[in-house]
Design a protein around this motif. Structure first.
Motif, PDB file in Angstrom:
ATOM      1  N   GLY A   1       0.264   2.611  -7.160  1.00  0.00           N
ATOM      2  CA  GLY A   1       0.232   3.303  -5.874  1.00  0.00           C
ATOM      3  C   GLY A   1       0.955   2.522  -4.799  1.00  0.00           C
ATOM      4  O   GLY A   1       1.689   3.090  -3.976  1.00  0.00           O
ATOM      5  N   ALA A   2       0.778   1.184  -4.808  1.00  0.00           N
ATOM      6  CA  ALA A   2       1.412   0.344  -3.793  1.00  0.00           C
ATOM      7  C   ALA A   2       2.930   0.322  -3.952  1.00  0.00           C
ATOM      8  O   ALA A   2       3.671   0.332  -2.954  1.00  0.00           O
ATOM      9  CB  ALA A   2       0.856  -1.074  -3.882  1.00  0.00           C
ATOM     10  N   ILE A   3       3.409   0.294  -5.203  1.00  0.00           N
ATOM     11  CA  ILE A   3       4.868   0.318  -5.429  1.00  0.00           C
ATOM     12  C   ILE A   3       5.461   1.625  -4.909  1.00  0.00           C
ATOM     13  O   ILE A   3       6.494   1.641  -4.221  1.00  0.00           O
ATOM     14  CB  ILE A   3       5.175   0.140  -6.929  1.00  0.00           C
ATOM     15  CG1 ILE A   3       4.811  -1.275  -7.382  1.00  0.00           C
ATOM     16  CG2 ILE A   3       6.651   0.422  -7.213  1.00  0.00           C
ATOM     17  CD1 ILE A   3       4.905  -1.483  -8.879  1.00  0.00           C
ATOM     18  N   THR A   4       4.792   2.729  -5.242  1.00  0.00           N
ATOM     19  CA  THR A   4       5.253   4.031  -4.746  1.00  0.00           C
ATOM     20  C   THR A   4       5.248   4.063  -3.231  1.00  0.00           C
ATOM     21  O   THR A   4       6.200   4.522  -2.589  1.00  0.00           O
ATOM     22  CB  THR A   4       4.354   5.155  -5.296  1.00  0.00           C
ATOM     23  OG1 THR A   4       4.289   5.053  -6.716  1.00  0.00           O
ATOM     24  CG2 THR A   4       4.900   6.526  -4.912  1.00  0.00           C
ATOM     25  N   ALA A   5       4.156   3.544  -2.644  1.00  0.00           N
ATOM     26  CA  ALA A   5       4.045   3.527  -1.181  1.00  0.00           C
ATOM     27  C   ALA A   5       5.099   2.622  -0.553  1.00  0.00           C
ATOM     28  O   ALA A   5       5.642   2.934   0.511  1.00  0.00           O
ATOM     29  CB  ALA A   5       2.644   3.069  -0.777  1.00  0.00           C
ATOM     30  N   ALA A   6       5.404   1.495  -1.219  1.00  0.00           N
ATOM     31  CA  ALA A   6       6.400   0.576  -0.678  1.00  0.00           C
ATOM     32  C   ALA A   6       7.784   1.214  -0.653  1.00  0.00           C
ATOM     33  O   ALA A   6       8.525   1.103   0.330  1.00  0.00           O
ATOM     34  CB  ALA A   6       6.431  -0.712  -1.509  1.00  0.00           C
ATOM     35  N   LEU A   7       8.141   1.890  -1.752  1.00  0.00           N
ATOM     36  CA  LEU A   7       9.427   2.583  -1.789  1.00  0.00           C
ATOM     37  C   LEU A   7       9.511   3.630  -0.682  1.00  0.00           C
ATOM     38  O   LEU A   7      10.531   3.769   0.003  1.00  0.00           O
ATOM     39  CB  LEU A   7       9.620   3.252  -3.159  1.00  0.00           C
ATOM     40  CG  LEU A   7       9.752   2.306  -4.366  1.00  0.00           C
ATOM     41  CD1 LEU A   7       9.705   3.100  -5.668  1.00  0.00           C
ATOM     42  CD2 LEU A   7      11.032   1.494  -4.284  1.00  0.00           C
ATOM     43  N   THR A   8       8.409   4.376  -0.523  1.00  0.00           N
ATOM     44  CA  THR A   8       8.383   5.417   0.495  1.00  0.00           C
ATOM     45  C   THR A   8       8.356   4.823   1.894  1.00  0.00           C
ATOM     46  O   THR A   8       8.945   5.371   2.827  1.00  0.00           O
ATOM     47  CB  THR A   8       7.159   6.324   0.293  1.00  0.00           C
ATOM     48  OG1 THR A   8       7.115   6.742  -1.072  1.00  0.00           O
ATOM     49  CG2 THR A   8       7.225   7.536   1.198  1.00  0.00           C
ATOM     50  N   ALA A   9       7.647   3.684   2.059  1.00  0.00           N
ATOM     51  CA  ALA A   9       7.550   3.050   3.381  1.00  0.00           C
ATOM     52  C   ALA A   9       8.924   2.675   3.912  1.00  0.00           C
ATOM     53  O   ALA A   9       9.204   2.820   5.114  1.00  0.00           O
ATOM     54  CB  ALA A   9       6.657   1.815   3.299  1.00  0.00           C
ATOM     55  N   LEU A  10       9.789   2.177   3.034  1.00  0.00           N
ATOM     56  CA  LEU A  10      11.144   1.830   3.463  1.00  0.00           C
ATOM     57  C   LEU A  10      11.897   3.074   3.931  1.00  0.00           C
ATOM     58  O   LEU A  10      12.656   3.022   4.911  1.00  0.00           O
ATOM     59  CB  LEU A  10      11.888   1.153   2.312  1.00  0.00           C
ATOM     60  CG  LEU A  10      11.322  -0.201   1.863  1.00  0.00           C
ATOM     61  CD1 LEU A  10      12.052  -0.694   0.614  1.00  0.00           C
ATOM     62  CD2 LEU A  10      11.427  -1.232   2.985  1.00  0.00           C
ATOM     63  N   CYS A  11      11.669   4.202   3.235  1.00  0.00           N
ATOM     64  CA  CYS A  11      12.319   5.458   3.650  1.00  0.00           C
ATOM     65  C   CYS A  11      11.757   5.945   4.981  1.00  0.00           C
ATOM     66  O   CYS A  11      12.504   6.404   5.858  1.00  0.00           O
ATOM     67  CB  CYS A  11      12.118   6.521   2.563  1.00  0.00           C
ATOM     68  SG  CYS A  11      12.878   6.105   0.978  1.00  0.00           S
ATOM     69  N   TYR A  12      10.436   5.854   5.140  1.00  0.00           N
ATOM     70  CA  TYR A  12       9.823   6.216   6.415  1.00  0.00           C
ATOM     71  C   TYR A  12      10.381   5.346   7.540  1.00  0.00           C
ATOM     72  O   TYR A  12      10.647   5.828   8.649  1.00  0.00           O
ATOM     73  CB  TYR A  12       8.307   6.034   6.345  1.00  0.00           C
ATOM     74  CG  TYR A  12       7.540   7.292   6.042  1.00  0.00           C
ATOM     75  CD1 TYR A  12       7.282   8.231   7.043  1.00  0.00           C
ATOM     76  CD2 TYR A  12       7.036   7.544   4.778  1.00  0.00           C
ATOM     77  CE1 TYR A  12       6.568   9.381   6.775  1.00  0.00           C
ATOM     78  CE2 TYR A  12       6.321   8.695   4.495  1.00  0.00           C
ATOM     79  CZ  TYR A  12       6.092   9.615   5.499  1.00  0.00           C
ATOM     80  OH  TYR A  12       5.388  10.765   5.232  1.00  0.00           O
ATOM     81  N   ALA A  13      10.523   4.043   7.264  1.00  0.00           N
ATOM     82  CA  ALA A  13      10.996   3.131   8.307  1.00  0.00           C
ATOM     83  C   ALA A  13      12.366   3.542   8.818  1.00  0.00           C
ATOM     84  O   ALA A  13      12.646   3.496  10.025  1.00  0.00           O
ATOM     85  CB  ALA A  13      11.035   1.703   7.754  1.00  0.00           C
ATOM     86  N   GLU A  14      13.249   3.968   7.907  1.00  0.00           N
ATOM     87  CA  GLU A  14      14.582   4.401   8.343  1.00  0.00           C
ATOM     88  C   GLU A  14      14.514   5.691   9.151  1.00  0.00           C
ATOM     89  O   GLU A  14      15.132   5.805  10.219  1.00  0.00           O
ATOM     90  CB  GLU A  14      15.516   4.590   7.152  1.00  0.00           C
ATOM     91  CG  GLU A  14      16.872   5.151   7.569  1.00  0.00           C
ATOM     92  CD  GLU A  14      17.938   5.048   6.492  1.00  0.00           C
ATOM     93  OE1 GLU A  14      18.806   5.931   6.449  1.00  0.00           O
ATOM     94  OE2 GLU A  14      17.919   4.079   5.725  1.00  0.00           O
ATOM     95  N   LEU A  15      13.768   6.682   8.652  1.00  0.00           N
ATOM     96  CA  LEU A  15      13.725   7.967   9.351  1.00  0.00           C
ATOM     97  C   LEU A  15      13.015   7.865  10.692  1.00  0.00           C
ATOM     98  O   LEU A  15      13.404   8.523  11.652  1.00  0.00           O
ATOM     99  CB  LEU A  15      13.050   9.015   8.469  1.00  0.00           C
ATOM    100  CG  LEU A  15      13.884   9.541   7.299  1.00  0.00           C
ATOM    101  CD1 LEU A  15      13.154  10.663   6.580  1.00  0.00           C
ATOM    102  CD2 LEU A  15      15.243  10.051   7.769  1.00  0.00           C
ATOM    103  N   THR A  16      11.958   7.055  10.771  1.00  0.00           N
ATOM    104  CA  THR A  16      11.271   6.914  12.062  1.00  0.00           C
ATOM    105  C   THR A  16      12.149   6.223  13.089  1.00  0.00           C
ATOM    106  O   THR A  16      12.064   6.510  14.291  1.00  0.00           O
ATOM    107  CB  THR A  16       9.957   6.121  11.920  1.00  0.00           C
ATOM    108  OG1 THR A  16      10.227   4.843  11.312  1.00  0.00           O
ATOM    109  CG2 THR A  16       8.946   6.868  11.095  1.00  0.00           C
ATOM    110  N   SER A  17      13.011   5.310  12.627  1.00  0.00           N
ATOM    111  CA  SER A  17      13.911   4.643  13.569  1.00  0.00           C
ATOM    112  C   SER A  17      15.055   5.555  13.998  1.00  0.00           C
ATOM    113  O   SER A  17      15.609   5.405  15.085  1.00  0.00           O
ATOM    114  CB  SER A  17      14.475   3.360  12.947  1.00  0.00           C
ATOM    115  OG  SER A  17      15.385   3.662  11.902  1.00  0.00           O
ATOM    116  N   ALA A  18      15.401   6.527  13.143  1.00  0.00           N
ATOM    117  CA  ALA A  18      16.495   7.456  13.468  1.00  0.00           C
ATOM    118  C   ALA A  18      16.007   8.673  14.235  1.00  0.00           C
ATOM    119  O   ALA A  18      16.720   9.216  15.086  1.00  0.00           O
ATOM    120  CB  ALA A  18      17.195   7.904  12.183  1.00  0.00           C
ATOM    121  N   VAL A  19      14.775   9.122  13.937  1.00  0.00           N
ATOM    122  CA  VAL A  19      14.201  10.308  14.584  1.00  0.00           C
ATOM    123  C   VAL A  19      12.802   9.940  15.092  1.00  0.00           C
ATOM    124  O   VAL A  19      11.790  10.356  14.530  1.00  0.00           O
ATOM    125  CB  VAL A  19      14.110  11.497  13.601  1.00  0.00           C
ATOM    126  CG1 VAL A  19      13.818  12.794  14.348  1.00  0.00           C
ATOM    127  CG2 VAL A  19      15.378  11.643  12.782  1.00  0.00           C
TER     128      VAL A  19
END
Length: 490
Positions: A83-101
């Motif tokens: 679960g943590a690996i999946t969340a970590a991969l997704t967290a990096l994607c969230y970090a990019e989108l939250t910084s862009a939008v």
């Protein structure tokens, strides 16, 4: 209404530009003080990180072990790692989108900017399911710890008929309803006040879990770890899918996009910081828990961490302290998920996808009061009448779908707007977003069959609302009617 010459496909795929999201956020900020004024930027990095931690720790550790350990045995530790690996991969994607939008609305807003209106509506529906159902599940567990605490301190418990989850001896879960009502009252006072209270409760929660680790490790026996995976990898995978809803806090951080100071830097930092804190606590507490108690004893064990401490020490006070901490800290989880859902609904209402009541902000408190009351009523009803295991699996489904869309959205936005300013970029692009989608899909595949049935029913209802109301009232649709060339499809 869209003009007749605009094809249905164009309506469903019309995208809201990132610039339009930013303009809406700026306009809302300028309109503070009016009846429909905007949200206020009052939350800093530490408070936002605590919002993320507060939305996660408490769900996975304080009560999920009692359902996940029987599925995986001591190997539940690996379930949390998956679960943590999946969340970590997704967290990096969230970090990019939250910084862009950096706006409210989380995955809904990102989908609207990248995949189109129908996809955004479906993702928004998944988010609403995710937040409402997880809030109800957490509120139900609160009653279990409250009963455990009153039993330890005063020697009495509330009758099961009004305190146990439906399907487990209860008819209506009254403590869950009371908790939701208290959280809604606090949220209606203001975001800054709610963030401060949440931070205090999260720190109490972390202190209580440290206490559990320090005491629980004294009862650790390596023999309790054998057999390590009695139900094989299938059991580990099933438990990983069940506990994944524990990582909902990553999404909750992104719902605060319009109430955060310096959002392009603050949002990525808070998401990654929350993930690191949560993962460390989950894995350590799970390891100590299965090491201090035979895995077969977890099945049906309410307030499991308290029971472990009592077993280890032979005394009641450590368990009482843990139950008191859980009673206090689970409030923070419920508080954050209700907060997150109201902000998603706020964004959907502002886009015309939902009735105006969802976008109206109280000029004194700067919060969407009517929106909060509606959300609170819905979550309270779920907490009162729906069985707990149904709630947990439905939350995992909604979370995983939303996470997969966010990861795919990173790839789409990189292609469509490569020059867009981003405060954070996903390392290892495009491998990391692609792996995130694959991991999410794998965990979805391992959810129980009845979860897919309930989820399909929810999507049918959501599509009926979209075609019956949202498509006709969409703000973007009205703009297209005035300027058909503004339809954004490739």
């Amino acid at each position: 209404m869209p003009p007749n010459d605009v094809r249905l496909r164009q309506q469903l795929l019309r995208r809201k530009p990132v610039s339009a999201f930013m303009a809406d956020a700026a306009a809302s900020g300028e309109s503070e003080g009016h009846a429909s004024g905007g949200l206020r930027r009052t939350v800093g990095t530490f408070q936002l990180t605590m919002i993320g931690v507060g939305a996660t720790i408490g769900t996975g550790i304080f009560f999920t072990l009692s359902t996940a350990v029987p599925e995986a045995g001591p190997a539940v530790i690996l379930s949390f790692v998956i679960g943590a690996i999946t969340a970590a991969l997704t967290a990096l994607c969230y970090a990019e989108l939250t910084s862009a939008v950096p706006v409210s609305g989380s995955s809904y807003s990102y989908a609207y900017a990248t995949l189109g209106e129908l996809a955004a509506w479906i993702v928004g529906s998944c988010l609403l399911l995710e937040y409402a159902v997880s809030g109800a599940a957490i509120a139900v567990s609160w009653g279990q710890y409250l009963n455990d605490l009153t039993q330890r301190l005063f020697g009495f418990t509330m009758p099961a008929a009004i305190s146990a989850p439906p399907g487990a001896g209860g008819y209506v879960n009254l403590p869950g309803v009371v908790l939701v009502a208290l959280c809604c009252l606090l949220l209606m006072r203001g975001s800054k006040e709610s963030a401060v209270v949440n931070t205090v409760m999260v720190l109490i929660k972390l202190g209580v879990l440290v206490l559990f680790v320090v005491i629980g490790v004294t009862g650790f026996h390596s023999s309790n770890l054998h057999p390590f995976a009695p139900l094989g990898f299938a059991g580990i995978s099933a438990a990983a899918s069940s506990v994944f809803f524990s990582f909902i806090g990553l999404d909750a951080v992104s719902t605060a996009g319009e109430e955060v100071k310096n959002p392009q830097k603050t949002l990525p930092r808070a998401i990654i910081g929350a993930l690191l804190v949560v993962t460390a606590f989950y894995c350590v507490v799970a390891f100590v828990g299965v090491g201090a108690q035979k895995w077969t004893l977890f099945n049906g064990q309410d307030a499991g961490l308290s029971a472990i401490l009592q077993r280890v020490t032979g005394q009641t006070w450590p368990g009482a302290v843990l139950s008191a901490g859980a009673v206090i800290s689970i409030v923070s989880v419920t508080l954050v998920v209700i907060y997150g859902q109201t902000r998603i609904l706020y964004s959907m209402g502002r886009d015309g996808m939902l009735p105006p009541v969802f976008r109206k902000v109280n000029p004194r408190s700067g919060t969407p009061v009517g929106n909060t009351l509606i959300v609170g009523g819905f979550i309270a009803a779920l907490a009162a009448f729906v069985p707990l295991d149904w709630l947990a699996n439905l939350t995992s489904m909604g979370t995983l779908v939303a996470f997969a869309v966010v990861s795919f959205g990173v790839i789409v936005l990189r292609r469509r707007e490569p020059g867009l300013e981003r405060g954070f970029r996903v390392p290892g692009y495009p491998v990391v977003p692609a792996l995130s989608v694959v991991f999410c899909g794998y965990l979805i595949w391992n959810l129980p069959g009845e979860t897919f049935v309930f989820f399909a029913g929810w999507l049918v209802l959501a599509l009926a609302v979209y075609f019956g109301y949202s498509r006709k009232h969409s703000r973007l649709g009205r703009q297209v009617a005035e300027s058909p060339e503004a339809v954004l499809v490739e």
